[in-house]
Write a protein that holds these residues in place. Structure first.
Motif, mmCIF file in Angstrom:
data_model
loop_
_atom_site.group_PDB
_atom_site.id
_atom_site.type_symbol
_atom_site.label_atom_id
_atom_site.label_comp_id
_atom_site.label_asym_id
_atom_site.label_seq_id
_atom_site.Cartn_x
_atom_site.Cartn_y
_atom_site.Cartn_z
ATOM 1 N N LEU A 169 0.824 -1.211 0.000
ATOM 2 C CA LEU A 169 0.000 0.000 0.000
ATOM 3 C C LEU A 169 0.857 1.259 0.000
ATOM 4 N N SER A 170 0.311 2.322 -0.558
ATOM 5 C CA SER A 170 0.995 3.612 -0.441
ATOM 6 C C SER A 170 0.908 4.050 1.023
ATOM 7 N N ALA A 171 1.810 4.921 1.446
ATOM 8 C CA ALA A 171 1.811 5.400 2.829
ATOM 9 C C ALA A 171 0.493 6.088 3.175
ATOM 10 N N THR A 172 -0.049 6.833 2.239
ATOM 11 C CA THR A 172 -1.304 7.551 2.473
ATOM 12 C C THR A 172 -2.465 6.579 2.675
ATOM 13 N N TYR A 173 -2.563 5.588 1.813
ATOM 14 C CA TYR A 173 -3.650 4.615 1.911
ATOM 15 C C TYR A 173 -3.503 3.769 3.181
ATOM 16 N N GLY A 228 -6.879 3.540 10.670
ATOM 17 C CA GLY A 228 -7.865 4.077 11.586
ATOM 18 C C GLY A 228 -9.254 3.466 11.438
ATOM 19 N N LEU A 229 -9.406 2.469 10.543
ATOM 20 C CA LEU A 229 -10.732 1.922 10.261
ATOM 21 C C LEU A 229 -11.006 0.621 11.022
ATOM 22 N N THR A 230 -12.285 0.394 11.277
ATOM 23 C CA THR A 230 -12.750 -0.848 11.883
ATOM 24 C C THR A 230 -13.720 -1.494 10.913
ATOM 25 N N ALA A 231 -13.600 -2.800 10.732
ATOM 26 C CA ALA A 231 -14.524 -3.551 9.871
ATOM 27 C C ALA A 231 -15.521 -4.297 10.742
ATOM 28 N N SER A 232 -16.768 -4.302 10.318
ATOM 29 C CA SER A 232 -17.806 -5.092 10.977
ATOM 30 C C SER A 232 -18.267 -6.137 9.984
ATOM 31 N N GLN A 233 -18.255 -7.388 10.389
ATOM 32 C CA GLN A 233 -18.610 -8.474 9.487
ATOM 33 C C GLN A 233 -19.712 -9.330 10.086
#
Length: 114
Positions: free
Chosen positions: A33-37, A43-48
């Protein structure tokens, strides 16, 4: 080389059927991944929600395990989980993308186009 007690078996010839399992490194995925991505994903959370397993149990008459399955939080038939999209290995410090593509209803707090 892997020990003989590992679940991973390396084949030199493919059987007539099967043998098409794809292995990938989620550490490598993160590193690509790029540093920005990468920073955005950290910082994200996934809900499955594994509704497809509940549906298959209803259709085929299977009984889902509702007793504890490892973690004391992993009980019942709800089969839902929330976790960071990027996980850090506590021993190595390596970061990896954590997600299950077969859980089609996986939700992350970004726009669908992203």
């Amino acid at each position: 080389m892997f020990s003989s007690s590992t679940l991973l078996s390396l084949q030199t010839t493919l059987p007539k059927t099967g043998g098409d399992t794809l292995w990938q490194s989620n550490y490598h995925t993160y590193d690509a991944l790029s540093a920005t991505y990468a920073k955005m994903l950290e910082g994200l959370t996934a809900s499955q929600d594994a509704e497809r397993f509940r549906e298959q149990s209803r259709v085929n008459g299977y009984k889902l395990r509702t007793a504890p399955r490892g973690s004391p939080d992993n009980v019942g038939a709800h089969l839902k989980a929330s976790h960071p999209v990027v996980r850090t290995n506590q021993v190595t410090g390596w970061k990896s993308i954590y997600g299950k593509s077969y859980l089609a209803d996986s939700k992350v707090a970004v726009a669908k186009a992203q």
